[in-house]
Write a protein that holds these residues in place. Structure first.
Motif, PDB file in Angstrom:
ATOM      1  N   ASP A  84       3.624  14.346 -45.873  1.00  0.00           N
ATOM      2  CA  ASP A  84       3.592  13.366 -44.781  1.00  0.00           C
ATOM      3  C   ASP A  84       4.881  13.390 -43.975  1.00  0.00           C
ATOM      4  O   ASP A  84       4.868  13.191 -42.758  1.00  0.00           O
ATOM      5  N   GLU A 114      -1.123  22.944 -39.421  1.00  0.00           N
ATOM      6  CA  GLU A 114      -1.914  21.778 -39.827  1.00  0.00           C
ATOM      7  C   GLU A 114      -1.018  20.673 -40.372  1.00  0.00           C
ATOM      8  O   GLU A 114      -1.195  19.492 -40.056  1.00  0.00           O
ATOM      9  N   VAL A 132      -1.834  19.148 -50.729  1.00  0.00           N
ATOM     10  CA  VAL A 132      -2.863  18.726 -49.767  1.00  0.00           C
ATOM     11  C   VAL A 132      -3.805  17.711 -50.407  1.00  0.00           C
ATOM     12  O   VAL A 132      -4.133  16.677 -49.805  1.00  0.00           O
ATOM     13  N   LEU A 133      -4.250  17.976 -51.634  1.00  0.00           N
ATOM     14  CA  LEU A 133      -5.155  17.057 -52.333  1.00  0.00           C
ATOM     15  C   LEU A 133      -4.469  15.726 -52.614  1.00  0.00           C
ATOM     16  O   LEU A 133      -5.096  14.664 -52.511  1.00  0.00           O
ATOM     17  N   SER A 134      -3.181  15.780 -52.979  1.00  0.00           N
ATOM     18  CA  SER A 134      -2.449  14.548 -53.293  1.00  0.00           C
ATOM     19  C   SER A 134      -2.241  13.696 -52.052  1.00  0.00           C
ATOM     20  O   SER A 134      -2.321  12.460 -52.103  1.00  0.00           O
ATOM     21  N   LYS A 135      -1.992  14.344 -50.934  1.00  0.00           N
ATOM     22  CA  LYS A 135      -1.744  13.632 -49.686  1.00  0.00           C
ATOM     23  C   LYS A 135      -2.955  12.805 -49.260  1.00  0.00           C
ATOM     24  O   LYS A 135      -2.815  11.791 -48.562  1.00  0.00           O
ATOM     25  N   LYS A 136      -4.139  13.192 -49.697  1.00  0.00           N
ATOM     26  CA  LYS A 136      -5.362  12.462 -49.335  1.00  0.00           C
ATOM     27  C   LYS A 136      -5.458  11.113 -50.038  1.00  0.00           C
ATOM     28  O   LYS A 136      -6.177  10.227 -49.567  1.00  0.00           O
ATOM     29  N   VAL A 137      -4.749  10.965 -51.156  1.00  0.00           N
ATOM     30  CA  VAL A 137      -4.904   9.728 -51.948  1.00  0.00           C
ATOM     31  C   VAL A 137      -3.626   8.893 -52.048  1.00  0.00           C
ATOM     32  O   VAL A 137      -3.677   7.725 -52.425  1.00  0.00           O
ATOM     33  N   LYS A 138      -2.475   9.483 -51.751  1.00  0.00           N
ATOM     34  CA  LYS A 138      -1.229   8.715 -51.801  1.00  0.00           C
ATOM     35  C   LYS A 138      -0.149   9.416 -50.969  1.00  0.00           C
ATOM     36  O   LYS A 138      -0.257  10.625 -50.703  1.00  0.00           O
ATOM     37  N   ARG A 142      -1.943  23.747 -52.225  1.00  0.00           N
ATOM     38  CA  ARG A 142      -3.267  23.137 -52.361  1.00  0.00           C
ATOM     39  C   ARG A 142      -3.181  21.792 -53.085  1.00  0.00           C
ATOM     40  O   ARG A 142      -3.831  20.816 -52.685  1.00  0.00           O
ATOM     41  N   ARG A 179      -0.988  12.824 -59.195  1.00  0.00           N
ATOM     42  CA  ARG A 179      -2.055  12.393 -58.284  1.00  0.00           C
ATOM     43  C   ARG A 179      -3.089  11.548 -59.011  1.00  0.00           C
ATOM     44  O   ARG A 179      -3.587  10.553 -58.471  1.00  0.00           O
TER      45      ARG A 179
END
Length: 589
Positions: free
Chosen positions: A399, A476, A371-377, A368, A341
């Motif tokens: 995704d 979610e 989830v954090l990685s999905k926010k940036v790539k 967790r 990430r």
């Protein structure tokens, strides 16, 4: 004085022997390292070569490090193995390699799961577009072996050999009676009628819920199996079903009569045909290259590209801590995801999951990071043979999720087993316990007595909380309501095709399809693939886990085919905390 010299002499002899043994181990290690260096040399592929595809080996998620694998040390490895992705890339390269004239597929009992076999089979189907032939030969074909061999242009069976074609079965082992005789009670706390991991310890047969789901996914596996063979051999699916159901294929001539094979030949006859296909004279030696050596020759594609896609392999049981190459340690995998990430050159992440789950807490730790990685790539998940319970948990935020039709997934549910050994200790062994405590629940989870009603309520509340968190994460990630996820959850195991229909997965596709989707979502025209986490060297694995490997080695030798029963009993006793794992170790025969 005489005794003194005797002990001194014994000590000196002990030191000498110990020194010799240490020196011997050192020499073996040096020889192993040097031999591994030699093994890494590229193999020269001659013109008119035959690619020897020997699949009677362990087909893993990643090709293991080869250092020391041939040393005569228990726990140092041994036996051939290859990563499925390296194998598939090698087959793809052979398709356009002018030096490779044909493929010799030799397989009796491949060491891979159903979804992995389909990945390999699809790669062989694609290879045939080159108009190069695939010749399959074996003395014995198991059903999995025949599933692979059925893609070949010609399938040959030894005239005295055997072809297994009988349908699928899945048998479970139940320990309730044995536990009762030992005086052990399995105290069960769970959520979900389909979460049948606990059933072997409290039942003597399958529950109606479990029978229903096993029937469904076994039927799904069988459909994929029959459809593949039907398409390749041009035999109607219904006919194949009848052949298996009535056990028509009993002798080699039966396999020939029902067009399951193209001929009954001995190996020398097959070699002569391979010589003809490769343009080799009969009096000349056939030039072959093994799939292992050919795969080792591969170079990274698009190695000059600055853009990267990180593939993170999550393989095995999910546990807390570091884990290893055959298990998913939450610390190690989380660190790998975090590293990918934070690397700006890595534009997308593919999470490759092959796991039946494990610790619910460890699964949440990994979730967790996704989830954090999905926010940036972009994050794409690719499921292998099994991605269930905790294996599904860690990927549900991706995704997009790719599965094979015969992937085992779902099993959204949690459970806990607290053994009660009171009867065993008190009445069988004559052992009793006594003590003091400062609080009513200070000795909760004690295994030398039954749970109290208050303790059971506390644990059930905790299990319910974990399950609620689980279905919330899935809802979610999948953009569904909690009520809907609960309706398809409850520990229910699903086959890949059904998982797509109900929304637990997005697409049927291979590992390479998932990588391509990651590149597309990241809007990359060119990229190179990097793999995480870094593989553990064989030497480090030997030093860290050598003792455990030795124990496992001798346990396997002792128990043989019953080794799985030993593992199941051990898991029931030692697994700590609330578990999110598939109901059982699925064995389809």
């Amino acid at each position: 004085m005489r005794e003194f010299f005797k002990y001194v002499f014994a000590t000196v002899v002990g030191i000498i022997i110990s020194t010799f043994l240490i020196f011997l181990v050192f020499i073996l290690l040096v020889v192993g390292v040097l031999s591994s260096i030699d093994e890494d040399k590229s193999v020269n592929v001659l013109s008119n070569s035959v690619l020897y595809l020997n699949l009677d080996q362990s087909i893993k998620e990643r090709t293991p490090n080869k250092t020391l694998e041939n040393l005569p040390i228990v726990g140092s490895g041994g036996g051939k193995s290859i990563g499925f992705n390296e194998l598939i890339k090698a087959i793809k390269r052979a398709k356009t390699d002018d030096n490779i004239k044909c493929v010799y597929l030799n397989v009796s009992s491949p060491g891979a799961g159903k979804a992995t076999l389909k990945e390999i089979r699809d790669a062989l189907i694609d290879f045939k577009k080159s108009k190069k032939q695939i010749i399959a030969y074996s003395e014995v074909y198991t059903q999995d072996a025949y599933y692979l061999a059925s893609v070949a242009d010609k399938i040959y069976l030894n005239p005295q050999g055997a072809l297994e074609f009988k349908g699928f079965s899945s048998q479970l082992t139940f320990f309730k009676g044995a536990l009762e005789k030992l005086g052990v009670e399995a105290q069960i706390i769970r959520v979900g009628n389909y979460k049948s991991a606990v059933e072997p310890f409290i039942n003597d047969k399958m529950s109606d819920y479990n029978r229903k789901q096993v029937t469904a996914y076994l039927g799904g596996l069988y459909d994929t199996f029959l459809e593949g063979i039907s398409a390749s051999r041009k035999i109607p699916k219904d006919s194949l079903f009848v052949y298996a159901n009535t056990y028509r294929i009993q002798q080699p001539n039966d396999a020939l009569q029902y067009k399951m094979v193209d001929g009954l030949k001995y190996k020398d006859e097959v070699l002569d045909e391979l010589k003809s296909l490769s343009g080799t004279e009969k009096n000349e030696t056939l030039s072959t290259v093994t799939i292992n050596d050919y795969a080792a020759n591969q170079k990274t594609e698009n190695s000059d590209s600055k853009n990267k896609i990180a593939v993170i392999y999550a393989n095995g049981e999910i546990t807390g801590g570091e884990g290893n190459d055959e298990s998913i340690g939450s610390e190690r995998i989380s660190r790998a995801i975090r590293k990918a990430r934070m690397d700006e050159k890595i534009k997308a992440i593919v999470l490759r999951v092959n796991s039946g789950g494990g610790s619910a807490l460890a699964s949440d730790v990994i979730w967790r990071e996704i989830v954090l990685s999905k926010k940036v790539k972009p994050v794409i998940a690719s499921f292998g043979d099994v991605a269930a319970s905790g294996g599904y948990y860690i990927a549900c935020a991706a995704d997009s999720i790719f599965v094979q039709p015969n992937t085992i997934t779902g099993s959204i549910g949690v459970f806990g087993i607290i053994p009660n050994f009171q009867n065993l200790f008190n009445n069988k062994l004559g052992i009793t316990f006594d003590g003091v405590k400062t609080g009513q629940y200070a000795d909760i989870m004690s295994v030398n007595r039954p749970l109290t009603a208050g303790e059971r309520l506390i644990i059930q509340t905790d299990v319910n909380h974990v399950y609620d968190s689980f279905i919330t994460r899935v809802a979610e990630g999948r953009k569904k309501s909690k009520a809907y996820i609960d309706s398809i959850g409850g520990g229910h195991v699903w086959i890949g095709t059904d998982a797509v229909k109900i929304g637990l997965a997005d697409k049927l596709g291979s590992f390479n399809d998932a990588v391509a989707a990651a590149g597309k979502k990241a809007k990359l025209k060119e990229y190179r693939v990097v793999e995480y986490p870094e593989q553990i060297s064989t030497l480090k694995s030997l030093l860290d886990d050598g003792a455990d490997n030795v124990k496992l080695y001798y346990a396997k030798q002792e128990f043989g085919e019953n080794f799985m029963l030993y593992q199941q009993m051990k898991k029931a006793i030692v697994n700590a905390g609330i578990q999110a794992r598939i109901p059982f170790d699925i064995t389809v025969q």
